[in-house]
Design a protein around this motif. Structure first.
Motif, PDB file in Angstrom:
ATOM      1  N   THR A 268      24.178 -29.250  16.294  1.00 15.67           N
ATOM      2  CA  THR A 268      23.956 -29.853  17.610  1.00 15.67           C
ATOM      3  C   THR A 268      24.811 -29.152  18.649  1.00 15.67           C
ATOM      4  O   THR A 268      25.830 -28.532  18.317  1.00 15.67           O
ATOM      5  CB  THR A 268      24.312 -31.355  17.588  1.00 15.67           C
ATOM      6  OG1 THR A 268      25.684 -31.508  17.193  1.00 15.67           O
ATOM      7  CG2 THR A 268      23.409 -32.114  16.608  1.00 15.67           C
ATOM      8  N   ARG A 274      25.680 -27.274  30.678  1.00  7.24           N
ATOM      9  CA  ARG A 274      24.340 -26.780  30.966  1.00  7.24           C
ATOM     10  C   ARG A 274      24.115 -25.436  30.284  1.00  7.24           C
ATOM     11  O   ARG A 274      25.062 -24.686  30.023  1.00  7.24           O
ATOM     12  CB  ARG A 274      24.130 -26.652  32.476  1.00  7.24           C
ATOM     13  CG  ARG A 274      24.064 -27.999  33.201  1.00  7.24           C
ATOM     14  CD  ARG A 274      23.736 -27.816  34.674  1.00  7.24           C
ATOM     15  NE  ARG A 274      24.728 -27.004  35.362  1.00  7.24           N
ATOM     16  CZ  ARG A 274      25.877 -27.479  35.818  1.00  7.24           C
ATOM     17  NH1 ARG A 274      26.164 -28.756  35.675  1.00  7.24           N
ATOM     18  NH2 ARG A 274      26.732 -26.680  36.425  1.00  7.24           N
ATOM     19  N   SER A 298      16.008 -24.553  32.276  1.00 10.39           N
ATOM     20  CA  SER A 298      16.538 -25.912  32.432  1.00 10.39           C
ATOM     21  C   SER A 298      15.925 -26.600  33.644  1.00 10.39           C
ATOM     22  O   SER A 298      15.599 -27.798  33.603  1.00 10.39           O
ATOM     23  CB  SER A 298      18.062 -25.870  32.566  1.00 10.39           C
ATOM     24  OG  SER A 298      18.657 -25.346  31.394  1.00 10.39           O
ATOM     25  N   ASP A 301      12.588 -27.721  32.711  1.00 14.16           N
ATOM     26  CA  ASP A 301      12.678 -28.882  31.840  1.00 14.16           C
ATOM     27  C   ASP A 301      12.866 -30.166  32.639  1.00 14.16           C
ATOM     28  O   ASP A 301      12.456 -31.251  32.201  1.00 14.16           O
ATOM     29  CB  ASP A 301      13.845 -28.688  30.872  1.00 14.16           C
ATOM     30  CG  ASP A 301      13.532 -29.179  29.479  1.00 14.16           C
ATOM     31  OD1 ASP A 301      12.339 -29.380  29.186  1.00 14.16           O
ATOM     32  OD2 ASP A 301      14.475 -29.349  28.682  1.00 14.16           O
ATOM     33  N   ARG A 302      13.468 -30.032  33.814  1.00 15.82           N
ATOM     34  CA  ARG A 302      13.690 -31.201  34.686  1.00 15.82           C
ATOM     35  C   ARG A 302      12.553 -31.402  35.678  1.00 15.82           C
ATOM     36  O   ARG A 302      12.633 -32.250  36.547  1.00 15.82           O
ATOM     37  CB  ARG A 302      15.013 -31.017  35.432  1.00 15.82           C
ATOM     38  CG  ARG A 302      16.233 -31.184  34.521  1.00 15.82           C
ATOM     39  CD  ARG A 302      17.474 -30.571  35.105  1.00 15.82           C
ATOM     40  NE  ARG A 302      17.704 -30.980  36.491  1.00 15.82           N
ATOM     41  CZ  ARG A 302      18.615 -30.421  37.281  1.00 15.82           C
ATOM     42  NH1 ARG A 302      19.348 -29.412  36.802  1.00 15.82           N
ATOM     43  NH2 ARG A 302      18.786 -30.848  38.503  1.00 15.82           N
ATOM     44  N   GLU A 478      16.746 -32.758  18.220  1.00 16.79           N
ATOM     45  CA  GLU A 478      16.131 -32.261  19.442  1.00 16.79           C
ATOM     46  C   GLU A 478      14.814 -31.560  19.136  1.00 16.79           C
ATOM     47  O   GLU A 478      14.633 -30.967  18.083  1.00 16.79           O
ATOM     48  CB  GLU A 478      17.059 -31.286  20.171  1.00 16.79           C
ATOM     49  CG  GLU A 478      18.419 -31.849  20.509  1.00 16.79           C
ATOM     50  CD  GLU A 478      19.460 -31.414  19.496  1.00 16.79           C
ATOM     51  OE1 GLU A 478      20.625 -31.313  19.877  1.00 16.79           O
ATOM     52  OE2 GLU A 478      19.089 -31.183  18.327  1.00 16.79           O
ATOM     53  N   SER A 479      13.924 -31.621  20.109  1.00 16.89           N
ATOM     54  CA  SER A 479      12.667 -30.883  19.987  1.00 16.89           C
ATOM     55  C   SER A 479      12.897 -29.442  20.401  1.00 16.89           C
ATOM     56  O   SER A 479      13.884 -29.133  21.078  1.00 16.89           O
ATOM     57  CB  SER A 479      11.601 -31.527  20.883  1.00 16.89           C
ATOM     58  OG  SER A 479      11.942 -31.342  22.248  1.00 16.89           O
ATOM     59  N   GLN A 481      11.532 -27.885  22.678  1.00 19.97           N
ATOM     60  CA  GLN A 481      11.561 -27.838  24.141  1.00 19.97           C
ATOM     61  C   GLN A 481      12.968 -28.029  24.671  1.00 19.97           C
ATOM     62  O   GLN A 481      13.385 -27.393  25.637  1.00 19.97           O
ATOM     63  CB  GLN A 481      10.627 -28.908  24.694  1.00 19.97           C
ATOM     64  CG  GLN A 481      10.700 -29.067  26.205  1.00 19.97           C
ATOM     65  CD  GLN A 481       9.897 -30.244  26.695  1.00 19.97           C
ATOM     66  OE1 GLN A 481       9.050 -30.766  25.972  1.00 19.97           O
ATOM     67  NE2 GLN A 481      10.169 -30.677  27.915  1.00 19.97           N
ATOM     68  N   ARG A 482      13.749 -28.932  24.040  1.00 17.23           N
ATOM     69  CA  ARG A 482      15.085 -29.237  24.537  1.00 17.23           C
ATOM     70  C   ARG A 482      16.088 -28.126  24.257  1.00 17.23           C
ATOM     71  O   ARG A 482      17.003 -27.892  25.046  1.00 17.23           O
ATOM     72  CB  ARG A 482      15.587 -30.546  23.885  1.00 17.23           C
ATOM     73  CG  ARG A 482      14.765 -31.765  24.257  1.00 17.23           C
ATOM     74  CD  ARG A 482      14.784 -32.018  25.744  1.00 17.23           C
ATOM     75  NE  ARG A 482      13.996 -33.189  26.115  1.00 17.23           N
ATOM     76  CZ  ARG A 482      13.732 -33.539  27.357  1.00 17.23           C
ATOM     77  NH1 ARG A 482      14.177 -32.795  28.375  1.00 17.23           N
ATOM     78  NH2 ARG A 482      13.009 -34.604  27.616  1.00 17.23           N
ATOM     79  N   VAL A 483      15.931 -27.466  23.139  1.00 15.43           N
ATOM     80  CA  VAL A 483      16.916 -26.439  22.778  1.00 15.43           C
ATOM     81  C   VAL A 483      16.535 -25.064  23.305  1.00 15.43           C
ATOM     82  O   VAL A 483      17.344 -24.141  23.256  1.00 15.43           O
ATOM     83  CB  VAL A 483      17.112 -26.371  21.241  1.00 15.43           C
ATOM     84  CG1 VAL A 483      17.539 -27.708  20.693  1.00 15.43           C
ATOM     85  CG2 VAL A 483      15.845 -25.880  20.557  1.00 15.43           C
ATOM     86  N   PRO A 508       6.453 -26.556  25.781  1.00 15.26           N
ATOM     87  CA  PRO A 508       6.838 -27.569  26.780  1.00 15.26           C
ATOM     88  C   PRO A 508       5.708 -27.846  27.775  1.00 15.26           C
ATOM     89  O   PRO A 508       4.869 -26.975  28.030  1.00 15.26           O
ATOM     90  CB  PRO A 508       8.049 -26.936  27.466  1.00 15.26           C
ATOM     91  CG  PRO A 508       7.876 -25.468  27.258  1.00 15.26           C
ATOM     92  CD  PRO A 508       7.202 -25.306  25.941  1.00 15.26           C
TER      93      PRO A 508
END
Length: 555
Positions: A268, A274, A298, A301-302, A478-479, A481-483, A508
């Motif tokens: 993790t 960030r 990032s 992603d937001r 985490e998926s 997409q997140r990593v 994503p």
């Protein structure tokens, strides 16, 4: 287009046939060498070329000046007809250390022609270990044709004191050395000589039999060798003094008390940093394009940025970035820099930008991105200002030394006329110190002790993401997409491009492929990002070889 392709195919087929129909060889390449006063040689070369096909319009001979005091052309003939320097015979002295003679004639094919060149090579006989030595390369060492037979004759004022030695290269057969006229005539005959085949003869005489003193070029060589230890000593002193300077700078460096040794992968993210900032700290404080691209991921992603695939052009996929309205107060400093430059076209902002253009703009903004990232790391106590200053001193010192070494090459080149290549040891020593300085610079960290610890934690997470991309480990909660932004920031975008190709469910939502069923769009997008990513994280010797040789050919 079909006509063009057909024409190219016709040329491709016709070219080998045309080349095969045009060839040449030398039935004979003879050389008669007569030793003159002061170690000079009068050389008469006779070449009988057989041209097959054609047309052929010129023949050339290159004569190297190395190991001589100069070469003088005496005369040239073609088929028994003397030629004067002009349109039919060109002598070019502009080829550096070579002299080029070119015979020019009316185009001809399927003919046999004889070319004769007479020249004087001065200062060929050398003084070595109490003997006079005549070393001569009797055939051109570069010739793109075969030679059927070569007869080399040396006419000598005195007999050599021992049997001549002969070195051959690509010579099918060499008859035993024939010595006639009381040893004052040496004859060598070689046959079936392949392309670039050569023949070198070395004859040794009693000291003073041919020359009273060493030729000028050899005397200069010996004088240069005599002072070579001084150049070596000077270079060693400069190199040693440079190392002392670098070690003196290093004494001001406070080594981290926490040295980040290699630790096992962690599954993790070690903290809430960030992606772009995490990449910078994992790269020892260096900011690169991959960190700016991770920041862009990032933002996507937001929901602040989307990426759309556009219609193909010339069979290549193209992608565009689109910006949505966002609250500037929600952006961190490095995010604001990335957005501002990615969508800045000259003096105005745009809501969309092609990926390649946005990437180029972000490359130009890396200095501002680095400043923003360093500002945040400094606020977190992860940078050490004194270590930064010491690294800057190493960089500036190394850069100055590198420039100085480059400038010293100019006077060193001038000094080679008297001292050969030994003066180049001085700029080489300065340049070597500069390289050591850059190695020091790269090995030092600008991070604080806490920064070093955090950097190693992120590198441990990087090793985990690398194992995941290679299917050696499973992704944690985490998926993909997140990593993904962290994979980009940690320099793994190339590996994750392949990973996402085999795990399409992790694509994503902020990426919109051109076709709904197209599963190759997103891996292609990552591959495009990866392609532009620069990555992250003695005696009286000194003859020094034989004179003669050179090149020969026809066209």
């Amino acid at each position: 287009m079909r006509s063009l392709i057909a024409s190219l195919l016709a040329l491709a087929i016709a070219a080998p046939a045309a080349a095969a129909s045009k060839s040449y060889s030398a039935e004979r390449f003879d050389a008669r060498i007569r030793v003159l006063d002061a170690g000079a040689l009068e050389v008469v070369e006779t070449v009988v070329f057989r041209f097959e096909g054609g047309p052929f319009k010129e023949v050339f001979r290159e004569l190297p000046r190395r190991h001589t005091d100069g070469i003088e052309i005496v005369g040239a003939e073609m088929d028994g007809r003397p030629l004067a320097i002009g349109d039919e015979l060109k002598v070019d002295n502009s080829e550096g250390n070579r002299l080029r003679v070119t015979w020019r004639f009316a185009p001809r094919a399927d003919s046999t022609n004889t070319f004769v060149l007479t020249y004087i090579a001065r200062g060929v006989v050398t003084r070595e270990a109490g003997a006079d030595v005549l070393a001569w390369v009797a055939l051109p060492t570069k010739h793109n044709y075969r030679i059927g037979r070569s007869e080399v004759v040396f006419d000598l004022p005195v007999a050599p004191r021992e049997q001549p030695t002969v070195d051959t290269r690509r010579v099918g057969n060499l008859t035993d050395t024939a010595i006639e006229s009381g040893g004052r005539r040496v004859q060598l005959i070689g046959t079936d000589i392949a392309k670039d085949g050569s023949l070198t003869a070395r004859l040794t005489f009693d000291e003073g039999a041919l020359i009273a003193a060493a030729p000028t070029w050899q005397a200069r060589q010996l004088a240069a060798r005599a002072v070579a230890p001084r150049w070596i000593t000077a270079a060693a002193v400069i190199f040693g003094a440079g190392l002392l300077l670098l070690f003196a700078l290093y004494q001001r460096y406070d080594s981290p008390s926490t040295l980040g040794g290699s630790s096992p992968p962690v599954m993790t993210a070690p903290d809430a940093m960030r992606a772009g900032i995490a990449g910078v700290i994992a790269a020892n404080g260096s900011a690169s394009l991959s960190h700016a691209m991770a920041t862009l991921f990032s933002l996507a992603d937001r929901g602040i940025v989307t990426i759309d695939e556009e219609p193909r052009r010339w069979g290549q996929r193209h992608f565009a970035l689109r910006r949505r309205t966002q609250d500037a107060s929600r952006l961190s400093p490095e995010e604001a820099v990335v957005l501002r430059f990615a969508f800045r076209n000259k003096d105005r902002d745009e809501d969309s930008a092609a990926l390649d253009k946005a990437r180029s703009r972000m490359v130009r903004s890396l200095r501002e991105f680095r400043a923003a990232a360093h500002s945040e790391l400094r606020a977190l106590g992860l940078l050490d200002d004194e270590r930064i200053r010491v690294r800057a001193r190493f960089f500036r010192t190394s850069l100055v030394l590198l420039v100085l070494g480059g400038l010293l090459v100019i006077p060193a080149g001038i000094a080679t006329a008297a001292y050969q290549g030994w003066p180049f040891l001085i700029p080489a020593a300065v340049g070597a110190v500069a390289i050591v300085g850059f190695i020091f610079y790269g090995s030092l960290t600008p991070l604080s002790n806490e920064g070093v610890r955090r950097a190693e934690s992120w590198r441990a997470y990087q090793r985990h993401l690398k194992d995941v991309a290679r299917d050696r480990a499973q992704l944690a909660a985490e998926s993909p997409q997140r990593v993904l932004p962290f994979a980009v920031a940690l320099g793994l975008v190339g590996l994750w491009s392949k990973y996402m190709k085999h795990h399409p469910t992790g694509i994503p939502p902020w990426f919109r492929a051109l076709g709904v069923s197209d599963q190759e769009g997103f891996p292609s997008f990552l591959a495009a990002v990866s392609a532009a990513d620069g990555g992250a994280g003695g005696g009286a010797g000194g003859a020094g070889g034989a004179a003669g040789g050179g090149a020969s050919g026809a066209s």
